[in-house]
Scaffold this motif. Structure first.
Motif, PDB file in Angstrom:
ATOM      1  N   ARG A  44       6.392 -15.793  -5.297  1.00 58.82           N
ATOM      2  CA  ARG A  44       5.281 -16.770  -4.577  1.00 58.82           C
ATOM      3  C   ARG A  44       6.086 -17.921  -3.924  1.00 58.82           C
ATOM      4  NH1 ARG A  44       0.747 -14.254  -6.001  1.00 58.82           N
ATOM      5  NH2 ARG A  44      -0.409 -15.801  -4.514  1.00 58.82           N
ATOM      6  N   GLN A  45       6.727 -18.637  -4.694  1.00 65.40           N
ATOM      7  CA  GLN A  45       7.599 -19.870  -4.264  1.00 65.40           C
ATOM      8  C   GLN A  45       8.391 -19.459  -3.087  1.00 65.40           C
ATOM      9  OE1 GLN A  45       9.764 -21.361  -7.230  1.00 65.40           O
ATOM     10  NE2 GLN A  45      10.770 -22.779  -6.008  1.00 65.40           N
TER      11      GLN A  45
ATOM     12  N   TYR B  45      16.648 -12.856  -2.634  1.00 62.61           N
ATOM     13  CA  TYR B  45      16.410 -14.333  -2.174  1.00 62.61           C
ATOM     14  C   TYR B  45      18.001 -14.546  -2.123  1.00 62.61           C
ATOM     15  CZ  TYR B  45      15.683 -19.316  -1.834  1.00 62.61           C
ATOM     16  OH  TYR B  45      15.594 -20.697  -1.741  1.00 62.61           O
ATOM     17  N   LEU B  46      18.496 -15.065  -1.127  1.00 62.56           N
ATOM     18  CA  LEU B  46      19.765 -15.653  -0.799  1.00 62.56           C
ATOM     19  C   LEU B  46      20.688 -14.462  -1.522  1.00 62.56           C
ATOM     20  CD1 LEU B  46      19.582 -19.198  -2.326  1.00 62.56           C
ATOM     21  CD2 LEU B  46      19.508 -18.751   0.115  1.00 62.56           C
ATOM     22  N   GLY B  47      20.486 -13.503  -0.803  1.00 63.07           N
ATOM     23  CA  GLY B  47      21.521 -12.296  -1.191  1.00 63.07           C
ATOM     24  C   GLY B  47      21.435 -11.611  -2.374  1.00 63.07           C
ATOM     25  N   GLU B  48      20.585 -12.101  -3.390  1.00 67.95           N
ATOM     26  CA  GLU B  48      20.458 -11.621  -4.807  1.00 67.95           C
ATOM     27  C   GLU B  48      19.164 -11.283  -5.290  1.00 67.95           C
ATOM     28  OE1 GLU B  48      22.579 -13.722  -7.714  1.00 67.95           O
ATOM     29  OE2 GLU B  48      23.184 -15.303  -6.413  1.00 67.95           O
ATOM     30  N   ARG B  49      18.892 -10.276  -6.163  1.00 72.05           N
ATOM     31  CA  ARG B  49      17.690  -9.777  -6.662  1.00 72.05           C
ATOM     32  C   ARG B  49      17.052 -10.784  -7.257  1.00 72.05           C
ATOM     33  NH1 ARG B  49      18.178  -4.241  -8.878  1.00 72.05           N
ATOM     34  NH2 ARG B  49      16.770  -5.259 -10.655  1.00 72.05           N
ATOM     35  N   ILE B  50      15.659 -11.056  -7.118  1.00 71.86           N
ATOM     36  CA  ILE B  50      15.128 -11.962  -7.946  1.00 71.86           C
ATOM     37  C   ILE B  50      13.620 -11.326  -8.683  1.00 71.86           C
ATOM     38  CG2 ILE B  50      15.723 -14.181  -6.757  1.00 71.86           C
ATOM     39  CD1 ILE B  50      12.854 -13.810  -5.506  1.00 71.86           C
ATOM     40  N   ALA B  51      13.253 -10.281  -8.211  1.00 69.05           N
ATOM     41  CA  ALA B  51      12.445  -9.507  -9.269  1.00 69.05           C
ATOM     42  C   ALA B  51      12.163  -8.205  -8.595  1.00 69.05           C
ATOM     43  CB  ALA B  51      10.949 -10.225  -8.545  1.00 69.05           C
ATOM     44  N   GLU B  52      11.844  -7.457  -9.659  1.00 67.46           N
ATOM     45  CA  GLU B  52      11.342  -5.818  -9.133  1.00 67.46           C
ATOM     46  C   GLU B  52      10.551  -5.351 -10.243  1.00 67.46           C
ATOM     47  OE1 GLU B  52      15.163  -3.842 -11.240  1.00 67.46           O
ATOM     48  OE2 GLU B  52      14.263  -2.314  -9.897  1.00 67.46           O
ATOM     49  N   GLY B  53       9.736  -4.116  -9.628  1.00 69.20           N
ATOM     50  CA  GLY B  53       8.624  -3.560 -10.376  1.00 69.20           C
ATOM     51  C   GLY B  53       7.660  -3.121  -9.408  1.00 69.20           C
ATOM     52  N   SER B  54       6.355  -2.954  -9.840  1.00 68.09           N
ATOM     53  CA  SER B  54       5.244  -2.385  -8.828  1.00 68.09           C
ATOM     54  C   SER B  54       5.157  -3.640  -7.807  1.00 68.09           C
ATOM     55  CB  SER B  54       4.220  -2.123  -9.727  1.00 68.09           C
ATOM     56  OG  SER B  54       3.479  -3.166 -10.197  1.00 68.09           O
TER      57      SER B  54
ATOM     58  N   ALA C  91       0.987  -1.112   0.043  1.00 64.67           N
ATOM     59  CA  ALA C  91       0.092   0.028  -0.012  1.00 64.67           C
ATOM     60  C   ALA C  91       0.922   1.127   0.043  1.00 64.67           C
ATOM     61  CB  ALA C  91      -0.934   0.132   1.300  1.00 64.67           C
ATOM     62  N   LEU C  92       2.007   1.340   0.378  1.00 63.01           N
ATOM     63  CA  LEU C  92       2.985   2.419   0.701  1.00 63.01           C
ATOM     64  C   LEU C  92       4.149   2.640  -0.295  1.00 63.01           C
ATOM     65  CD1 LEU C  92       3.099   4.399   3.062  1.00 63.01           C
ATOM     66  CD2 LEU C  92       4.723   2.705   4.224  1.00 63.01           C
ATOM     67  N   VAL C  93       4.543   1.529  -1.205  1.00 64.82           N
ATOM     68  CA  VAL C  93       5.632   1.735  -1.996  1.00 64.82           C
ATOM     69  C   VAL C  93       5.373   2.107  -3.307  1.00 64.82           C
ATOM     70  CG1 VAL C  93       7.004   0.051  -0.358  1.00 64.82           C
ATOM     71  CG2 VAL C  93       5.855  -0.734  -2.621  1.00 64.82           C
ATOM     72  N   ASP C  94       6.445   2.742  -4.027  1.00 68.38           N
ATOM     73  CA  ASP C  94       6.084   3.052  -5.407  1.00 68.38           C
ATOM     74  C   ASP C  94       6.816   1.849  -6.086  1.00 68.38           C
ATOM     75  OD1 ASP C  94       5.263   5.762  -5.167  1.00 68.38           O
ATOM     76  OD2 ASP C  94       7.313   5.932  -4.095  1.00 68.38           O
ATOM     77  N   GLN C  95       7.951   1.357  -5.598  1.00 66.33           N
ATOM     78  CA  GLN C  95       8.514   0.209  -6.356  1.00 66.33           C
ATOM     79  C   GLN C  95       8.903  -1.094  -5.463  1.00 66.33           C
ATOM     80  OE1 GLN C  95       9.964  -0.312  -9.723  1.00 66.33           O
ATOM     81  NE2 GLN C  95       8.389   1.582  -9.944  1.00 66.33           N
ATOM     82  N   VAL C  96       8.882  -2.213  -5.733  1.00 69.20           N
ATOM     83  CA  VAL C  96       9.257  -3.272  -4.898  1.00 69.20           C
ATOM     84  C   VAL C  96      10.509  -4.028  -5.582  1.00 69.20           C
ATOM     85  CG1 VAL C  96       8.784  -5.571  -3.822  1.00 69.20           C
ATOM     86  CG2 VAL C  96       6.962  -3.473  -3.874  1.00 69.20           C
ATOM     87  N   LEU C  97      11.648  -4.193  -4.634  1.00 66.04           N
ATOM     88  CA  LEU C  97      12.555  -5.265  -4.892  1.00 66.04           C
ATOM     89  C   LEU C  97      12.635  -6.466  -4.158  1.00 66.04           C
ATOM     90  CD1 LEU C  97      15.158  -5.565  -6.763  1.00 66.04           C
ATOM     91  CD2 LEU C  97      16.421  -4.064  -4.963  1.00 66.04           C
TER      92      LEU C  97
ATOM     93  N   GLN D 142       3.177  -6.381  -9.587  1.00 67.07           N
ATOM     94  CA  GLN D 142       4.001  -7.098 -10.346  1.00 67.07           C
ATOM     95  C   GLN D 142       4.899  -8.154  -9.444  1.00 67.07           C
ATOM     96  OE1 GLN D 142       5.967  -4.069 -12.350  1.00 67.07           O
ATOM     97  NE2 GLN D 142       5.085  -4.340 -14.324  1.00 67.07           N
ATOM     98  N   VAL D 143       5.640  -7.717  -8.579  1.00 65.31           N
ATOM     99  CA  VAL D 143       6.482  -8.485  -7.826  1.00 65.31           C
ATOM    100  C   VAL D 143       5.626  -9.511  -6.997  1.00 65.31           C
ATOM    101  CG1 VAL D 143       8.012  -8.587  -6.038  1.00 65.31           C
ATOM    102  CG2 VAL D 143       8.208  -6.757  -7.696  1.00 65.31           C
ATOM    103  N   MET D 144       4.507  -9.108  -6.307  1.00 64.74           N
ATOM    104  CA  MET D 144       3.747 -10.289  -5.783  1.00 64.74           C
ATOM    105  C   MET D 144       3.316 -11.309  -6.828  1.00 64.74           C
ATOM    106  SD  MET D 144       4.089  -8.962  -2.712  1.00 64.74           S
ATOM    107  CE  MET D 144       4.303  -7.272  -1.909  1.00 64.74           C
ATOM    108  N   ARG D 145       3.059 -10.913  -7.868  1.00 64.71           N
ATOM    109  CA  ARG D 145       2.324 -12.027  -8.827  1.00 64.71           C
ATOM    110  C   ARG D 145       3.457 -12.867  -9.373  1.00 64.71           C
ATOM    111  NH1 ARG D 145      -1.152  -8.391 -11.905  1.00 64.71           N
ATOM    112  NH2 ARG D 145       0.820  -8.054 -13.093  1.00 64.71           N
TER     113      ARG D 145
END
Ligand code: ATP
Ligand code: MG
Length: 487
Positions: free
Chosen positions: A235-236, A215-224, A206-212, A227-230
């Motif tokens: 999810r896994q 997992y295990l120290g690395e980026r796995i997804a980014e976006g709104s 509800a609060l953020v403009d972007q999400v990163l 998008q990221v929650m989907r």
């Protein structure tokens, strides 16, 4: 507009573990970036690297275009970075006002200002985070949410350009989460760059403009947030599925044998009454949930049962009065509490903490129990030699729960077990509780304000409010009759 915070190639190793690998992101003025990821994925480490609390092995951190990687944290603070730690760390001998004044002071430039200027500024900050009514109190006497407000006040005292906020919502009620969200949104409105970490996924989204997502120290997804929650991987490894309880075993006909009987407990801390004539009973094999807002008295109730707090009234376990017994005797009788404050042995390893829990078991039994627990919390297996105090917030919580289970208690008291745990771990913990209930005759007393977690497991629910039980009933009735302030 140029970015206020630019992170690139950021890497941190602890011995053989790469806690953060090649992290990169930017945050513009007036932007909030949410950082999510499972427990131990490196979120707090990223914040500590930006703040200069840990030194990066490689990479760059720029504040408003200026490289700060490798500088000491007081220098980075002076460059305009403030941090809200995962755990509150106020100075306990100083009042709220003095704590805020001290947060204003370290900058030698501020010595040029008059004392009255600092006083005015500290009061203004207190008012902003809604601490004005407790300004002369000592931190030790404050409710949990106010301690978090004080942490927030100290972080923004010097009006930093970049604000790092680590788990602001953990342990807060939904009303308090809304209040904190507004405060954090106000930093954005003033043009700060905000990095926000929290496991309250709804609050973050509800609060953020972007999400990163990490997992295990690395980026796995980014976006709104959406998008990221989907994202399938997110999810896994992070979100998991919804919490479901297996079908509840029907209570034995003719009723259950009472295991714990609490009669008319009252507790005073000085003049303040923390429990007022509280009575409850828990049957063998039952899971009873005590829900209540912060400060309602849950921890006091559990501490009284464990023999840590003197009280009037009676606590009977298995028909025997516990009066006069020491906490150690009560634990040996089979009542094991997993406290909200965790109470781990910080300098001992994960394995040593667990072994201590199982020391009274036979060799074979303790080996079996240990294996089961390490399967349940695999991250503890991979961190088995690490000192408990260096574990991430959620890893410490898992260790505290695992150590309590290692003792194979007859009555397990869990005080806010979900605090700081990633959604996927909540799901695992939830399954573990069900397995325990189906395969052993363990009895559980569960203190929670996260009713989404507590209700599916509970046979009965008590609602504690201002030191008294105000409601008692089944989880089904709870949602209709008592849930409004929790759901
Ligand atoms: N000083 C240290 N020595 C060894 N390992 C460490 C140290 N500090 C952190 N770690 C490990 O680095 C990993 C990342 O920790 P970090 O605190 O950044 O996780 P996190 O994403 O904030 O998790 P949580 O959501 O549980 O707070 C963890 O597995 C932790 O055990
Ligand atoms: Mg953390």
């Amino acid at each position: 507009m140029p970015d206020l915070l630019e992170v690139s190639g950021l890497t941190k190793r602890f011995g053989g573990l790469v806690a953060v690998r090649d992290m990169h992101f930017t945050i513009a003025p007036g932007e909030i970036l949410g950082l999510i990821g499972p427990n131990g994925s490196g979120k707090s480490t990223v914040m500590k690297l930006i703040m200069g609390i840990e030194r990066p092995n490689a990479g760059s951190v720029r504040i408003d275009g200026v490289e700060v990687a490798g500088l000491a944290s007081h220098q980075i603070a002076r460059m305009g970075v403030g941090i809200v730690f995962q755990h509150s760390r106020p100075l306990h001998r100083q009042t709220v006002l003095e704590n805020i004044k001290l947060a204003l002071l370290p900058d030698s430039l501020l010595r040029l200002f008059t004392a009255s200027h600092i006083e005015d500024r500290a009061r203004a900050i207190a008012a902003r985070v809604h601490l004005d009514h407790v300004i002369d109190r000592l931190p030790g006497t404050l409710p949990f949410a106010d301690l978090r407000r004080l942490e927030l006040a100290r972080a923004v005292a010097r009006n930093p350009k970049v604000v790092l906020v680590d788990e602001p919502f953990a342990g807060l009620t939904s009303t308090e989460v809304a209040d904190f969200s507004n405060l954090i949104a106000s930093f954005r409105a003033e043009g700060h760059a905000v990095l926000l970490v929290d496991h309250n996924v709804r609050g973050v989204a509800a609060l953020v403009d972007q999400v990163l997502a990490m997992y295990l120290g690395e980026r796995i997804a980014e976006g709104s947030a959406e998008q990221v929650m989907r994202d399938e991987k997110v999810r896994q490894v992070y979100l998991g599925g919804a919490i479901q309880a297996a079908s509840r075993p029907a209570p034995p006909s003719g009723g259950r044998t009472t295991l714990l009987d609490v009669e008319n407990l009252s507790v005073f801390y000085g003049k303040a009454q923390a429990l007022d004539g509280v009575s409850l009973s828990v049957g063998v094999g039952e899971c009873v949930s005590v829900v209540g807002l912060n400060g309602a008295g849950k921890t006091t109730l559990f501490n009284t049962i464990s023999g840590l707090v003197p009280a009037s009234g009676a606590v009977k376990f298995d028909g025997k009065d516990l009066r006069g017994r020491t906490p150690a005797q009560i634990a040996r009788a089979g009542i094991v509490q997993c406290p909200e404050s965790r109470e781990l042995f910080g300098d001992m390893s994960v394995r040593e903490n667990l072994d201590l829990g199982g020391q009274h078991l036979s060799r074979a039994n303790s080996t079996r129990q240990l294996e089961w627990l390490l399967d349940l919390f695999p991250i503890l297996k991979s961190r088995h030699g690490q000192a408990a105090r260096t574990l991430s917030g959620g890893e410490q919580q898992m260790l505290a729960i695992a150590r309590a289970l290692m003792m194979q208690p007859r009555l397990l008291i869990l005080d806010e077990p979900t605090l700081g745990l990633a959604p996927v771990i909540l799901e695992q913990l939830s399954k573990a509780l069900e397995t325990l209930r189906q395969t052993t005759d363990i009895t559980v007393l569960l203190g929670e304000q996260n009713v989404t977690f507590a209700l599916p497991h509970a046979d009965r629910v008590y609602v504690l409010e201002h030191a008294r039980f105000i409601w008692e009933g089944t989880p089904e009735r709870f949602a209709i009759e008592a849930g409004a302030q929790f759901l």
